[in-house]
Motif scaffolding. Structure first.
Motif, PDB file in Angstrom:
ATOM      1  N   THR B 149      18.667   4.852   4.883  1.00 14.17           N
ATOM      2  CA  THR B 149      19.668   4.053   5.588  1.00 14.17           C
ATOM      3  C   THR B 149      18.978   3.067   6.510  1.00 14.17           C
ATOM      4  O   THR B 149      17.804   3.250   6.856  1.00 14.17           O
ATOM      5  CB  THR B 149      20.571   4.953   6.433  1.00 14.17           C
ATOM      6  N   VAL B 212      17.516   5.480  14.030  1.00 13.20           N
ATOM      7  CA  VAL B 212      17.292   6.305  12.830  1.00 13.20           C
ATOM      8  C   VAL B 212      15.877   6.881  12.784  1.00 13.20           C
ATOM      9  O   VAL B 212      15.628   7.875  12.131  1.00 13.20           O
ATOM     10  CB  VAL B 212      17.555   5.519  11.538  1.00 13.20           C
ATOM     11  N   ARG B 234      19.813  15.977  17.913  1.00 19.33           N
ATOM     12  CA  ARG B 234      20.249  14.963  16.946  1.00 19.33           C
ATOM     13  C   ARG B 234      19.504  15.148  15.631  1.00 19.33           C
ATOM     14  O   ARG B 234      18.287  15.234  15.601  1.00 19.33           O
ATOM     15  CB  ARG B 234      19.995  13.569  17.514  1.00 19.33           C
ATOM     16  N   LYS B 235      20.244  15.180  14.516  1.00 22.65           N
ATOM     17  CA  LYS B 235      19.624  15.435  13.221  1.00 22.65           C
ATOM     18  C   LYS B 235      19.378  14.147  12.437  1.00 22.65           C
ATOM     19  O   LYS B 235      18.650  14.146  11.450  1.00 22.65           O
ATOM     20  CB  LYS B 235      20.530  16.349  12.379  1.00 22.65           C
ATOM     21  N   ASN B 236      19.999  13.060  12.883  1.00 18.85           N
ATOM     22  CA  ASN B 236      19.890  11.822  12.092  1.00 18.85           C
ATOM     23  C   ASN B 236      18.723  10.929  12.518  1.00 18.85           C
ATOM     24  O   ASN B 236      18.608   9.802  12.083  1.00 18.85           O
ATOM     25  CB  ASN B 236      21.203  11.048  12.166  1.00 18.85           C
ATOM     26  N   ARG B 238      14.475  10.785  12.870  1.00 20.61           N
ATOM     27  CA  ARG B 238      13.231  11.478  12.518  1.00 20.61           C
ATOM     28  C   ARG B 238      12.024  10.760  13.143  1.00 20.61           C
ATOM     29  O   ARG B 238      12.051   9.553  13.350  1.00 20.61           O
ATOM     30  CB  ARG B 238      13.064  11.566  11.004  1.00 20.61           C
TER      31      ARG B 238
END
Lengths: 593, 314
Positions: B149, B212, B234-236, B238
């Protein structure tokens, strides 16, 4: 005389200079260089030998030391692994006897610093027992870990992993070596086949292996498949940098061996572990004495240098000791030829040189002795010749004169008899002249006059004579009976055939600081061929015996530059010059004293 | 006779010459790092020590304990010049401010080899370390391939004028510019400190909901960022990191850190010493670029990487 001495001195000085001048081929230089060269070579060879021998010994002890350390390390790792195995065995035995739940109570025994975790997993990867109170991670798939999968089928065999990062708990990543073995136990009537796992802290193994070998040596442990278990540069190897000597040493068998790697000699000691089939490999460079740094080498070099310096000095001193007496001999030898001074070589130095000097001195003494002897004999000979001459003159002359006296007496010429006898008496008295050999010029001339008077009377005044003498030399000294033979010669051979016109002139004069007698006649002269040889010494010729006699007497007594000189013209006459040194009684006395 | 003497003389001379083959000299090399207490520099030092062992050199490591203030390094360089080592290996804390001291050292007759962090001077002999532009570029490429994304990308760097920081950022930004679906945020400087980096990241996470990915340009930055991200839950987002240590490894296992580009500090240490010794022996030397490895969750425990990520505890 003065000239001769100065020539002698000059020669002496030259020989000294030649003796001291530096010459490559002189004995001293040759001796020095040969001695220096030989001793230097000896020093070098010996130091090199000692050096290499010491190096070899040191290398040997390094190898021995290495194998000792490697064995020690192998032994302690072996016993360490044995301990771990026995822990796993104990757990296995406990599991066989008691229910799993009881295990937790006994575990205190196993808690040690060097053990990270002890755990038992069943075939479904469930931990039935764990020494660590933390919760095990649930996201780990044990089937992907070799220590788990490798053992489950094979039951009781031990499996020892390579060092790896264990991750049983979150955030904890210890380096361990995992020992596993299969285990079987019953729980609630069900037989479980599981794994006993002992995680040994890798630091413990590292501690055991962190042993310094000599010469910056190190040891490493290699697994069966060639993987590195421990290496002081392990991180480098994992990071892709392999030590240069790794290739050269990893394939070696148990024991001590030497390999050359990258121009460096290495001593490698290898020992295979009995339990884990790992190989403990110790590597050390073999540097011999160089291992002690440059200090020792510099020390040896300095010692060799100083020794060489000492040898250099010693070789010069020793060779001088040998050569200087020789040089002195050479120098003295040169002087012998000069003149007969007192020469004596100092008798010192080594035996041969001393003997040589002694012989030289003996020789010089002998030569001097012989020279004196020769001189004395010459003197004696001269004396005896003189005596012979006198005795030769006298009886003949006396006989003739007495004959003449008899004739005069018979003819009654009393006056002339008296005259003649008186002259004869004077002649003989003067001949004796008190045993002296030298008389004054005046006396010599009187003597000749007496002789001429007698001869004149004998030959009835058939010739006339003239005697003249310069006043200043009347007192000069001359050997006696020099002129008489010359006058006799002039009368007998020169005037013999001539009538009343014969004239004999005797002159004494000073010429060029010499005493010069001149005896001249105007007789028949001497033929040139005879004249040439008249003064030569030839015992066979009787001719001119008188002249020759006088000539030799003068030369013997006064020196070779004095003597007779003849000049003769046939039918014109003969002149004889007698050259003599001009000496006066006082001077002669001074010389004698 | 004369020939014999000459022969003997020469043989003695040759003999004495051959017998004095002096042992090779041991070079003294000063290694000045940016933060002597940091794991990265410890590993670099280990590499240097290993090289010293095989190259007849003696290494002395020195430098400020932490990387925070670039000026700290000055006095270590001055001290090294005073001690007159055979060579200096330097990781410059500042690309421009260290020029003068480096040139002072060179003028004092001490050759300087740069390791990890270069300096703005032509007087140094060589640079040994990561090609940082390439590192930044690689980081951008892996980010692009793994984040499908679009969105905002934060950059957490460490020290503003540190040359590797500058170059990594340049490489990263230049490559990222090709991918239009990402918008790069202004670079934040965490000063090579976990806590500061964590704070900065936490603030970013709050202020930037469209975030992101976070590009962390060194290990403390990455660890701090991962910590903040993990805490935020937050998982979105990295983290894409440069370098990896155990803490970061844990976050990687948990999926917070996506990939880490590993440098090889052992190689840097090793090759810098090797280069220095080569130069001291009069050989020609060139820049050496050390390896870069890409590590993610799947290969974290590979033999090669576990050594770089999990150093032996002493």
């Amino acid at each position: 005389m003065k000239d001769r001495r100065s020539i002698g001195e000059k020669r002496t000085r030259t020989s000294i200079r030649l003796g001291r001048k530096f010459r490559w081929n002189s004995l001293q230089v040759v001796l020095s260089i040969v001695m220096l060269g030989l001793s230097l070579t000896a020093v070098m060879v010996i130091s090199q030998l000692i050096y290499s021998h010491a190096s070899a010994t040191i290398n040997y002890s390094v190898s021995q030391n290495n194998i000792q350390i490697v064995s020690d390390v192998a032994k302690s790792i072996d016993s360490y692994i044995d301990e771990m195995e026995s822990i796993s065995d104990t757990i296995t035995n406990l599991l066989a006897k008691e229910p799993v739940e009881n295990l937790n109570r006994s575990t205190v025994v196993f808690l040690r610093d060097d053990i990270e975790t002890i755990a038992v997993f069943d075939e479904t990867q469930n931990a039935v027992f764990c020494t660590d109170s933390r919760t095990l991670r649930d996201d780990i798939d044990l089937t992907r870990q070799s220590w788990f999968t490798g053992v489950i089928a094979q039951h009781s065999n031990y499996l020892i992993s390579v060092p790896h990062v264990q991750r049983l708990f979150w955030g904890d990543y210890p380096w361990v070596i995992t020992l596993t073995r299969g285990v079987t136990w019953k729980q609630g009537g069900v037989v479980h086949n599981g794994v006993v796992m002992v995680d040994m802290n890798f630091n413990r193994i590292r501690d055991l292996c962190t042993r310094d070998l000599e010469n910056h040596g190190y040891l490493y442990i290699m697994g069966t498949d060639g993987s590195i278990i421990y290496h002081p540069m392990q991180q480098m190897i994992y990071a892709g940098i392999q030590p240069k000597e790794f290739q050269a040493t990893s394939h070696l068998r148990d024991g001590s061996s030497q390999v050359t790697n990258d121009g460096q000699k290495l001593s490698v000691a290898v020992k295979t572990l009995s339990g884990a089939s790992w190989k403990v490999i110790g590597v050390s460079t073999l540097q011999g004495l160089d291992a002690y740094g440059n200090g020792l080498k510099n020390y040896i070099m300095t010692a060799v240098f100083l020794l060489s310096l000492a040898l250099f000095c010693a070789s010069i001193v020793v060779s001088r000791g040998i050569v200087s007496p020789l040089r002195q001999l050479v120098f003295l030898m040169g002087r012998i030829s000069g003149n007969g001074e007192d020469i004596c070589a100092p008798e010192k130095g080594v035996f041969e040189i001393r003997t040589l000097s002694a012989s030289f001195n003996r020789m010089v003494r002998r030569i001097r002795q012989l020279m004196n002897q020769v001189k004395e004999e010459q003197e004696q000979l001269r004396r005896s010749e003189l005596k012979a001459l006198y005795s030769q003159i006298n009886p003949h002359f006396l006989y003739n004169t007495l004959d003449s006296v008899v004739w005069l007496a018979q003819s009654g010429d009393q006056k002339n008899v008296v005259h003649m006898v008186m002259a004869l008496a004077k002649f003989f008295r003067m001949s004796l002249s008190g045993g002296r050999e030298s008389i004054t010029v005046e006396e010599e001339l009187q003597q000749v006059e007496n002789y001429l008077i007698i001869q004149q009377l004998r030959f009835y005044n058939t010739f006339t004579y003239e005697i003249s003498c310069e006043d200043e030399i009347k007192r000069a000294i001359t050997p006696k009976l020099v002129l008489q033979p010359l006058v006799e010669n002039a009368i007998v051979h020169g005037l013999g055939t001539l009538g009343e016109s014969g004239v004999i002139t005797v002159k004494a004069q000073k010429r060029d600081n010499m005493l010069l007698f001149e005896v001249r006649d105007n007789g028949c002269g001497i033929p040139p061929e005879k004249l040439e040889h008249i003064l030569e010494t030839s015992p066979k010729s009787r001719n001119g015996f008188g002249l020759k006699n006088v000539h030799e007497r003068i030369r013997l007594g006064c020196g070779p530059e004095y003597g007779l000189t003849l000049e003769s013209e046939p039918d014109e006459g003969t002149t004889v010059w007698v050259k003599l040194p001009l000496q006066f009684p006082e001077a002669q006395k001074e010389v004698e004293s | 006779m004369k020939r014999f003497l000459i022969l003997m003389f020469t043989s003695v001379m040759i003999f004495s010459l051959t017998s004095c083959n002096f042992a090779t000299k041991t070079y003294k090399i000063e290694l000045i790092v940016k933060g002597s207490s940091m794991e990265f520099w410890k590993n670099l030092s280990k590499g240097a020590q290993s090289a010293a062992l095989t190259n007849h050199a003696e290494i002395q490591m020195d430098g400020p304990e932490e990387e925070k203030d670039p000026a700290d390094q000055l006095r270590y360089i001055e001290k090294a010049i005073q001690e007159k080592p055979d060579a200096i290996i330097l990781a410059a804390s500042d690309y421009n401010r260290m020029v003068k001291p480096v040139e002072n050292a060179v003028n004092a007759g001490i050759p300087v080899i740069m390791v990890d962090s270069d300096v703005n001077s032509k007087k140094t002999l060589a640079y040994v370390g990561t090609d940082n532009i390439m590192l930044g570029s690689k980081l951008a490429q892996s980010l692009e391939s793994r984040v499908k994304t679009g969105g905002k990308v934060a950059v957490i760097s460490f020290v503003q004028d540190s040359y590797p920081a500058v170059q990594r950022e340049k490489g990263f930004r230049d490559t990222m510019a090709r991918y239009s679906r990402f918008q790069l945020l202004k670079t934040q400087y965490g000063g090579s400190d976990n806590a500061i980096s964590e704070k900065l990241t936490a603030a970013l996470l709050k202020s930037e909901p469209d975030l992101v990915a976070i590009a962390a340009l060194n290990e403390p930055s990455a660890a701090g960022a991962a910590q903040a991200l993990s805490k935020s839950g937050r998982k979105n987002v990295r983290v894409f990191a440069v370098d990896c240590m155990p803490t970061e490894a844990m976050y990687m296992e948990q999926g917070v850190v996506d990939i880490a580009l590993l440098q090889n500090p052992y190689q840097m240490g090793y090759y810098s010493v090797e280069t220095a010794v080569k130069a001291l022996n009069g050989q020609r030397v060139e820049d050496v670029y050390t390896d870069i490895y890409t590590v993610d969750k799947s290969n974290l425990f590979d033999k090669l990487y576990q050594q770089l990520i999990f150093p032996f505890s002493n």
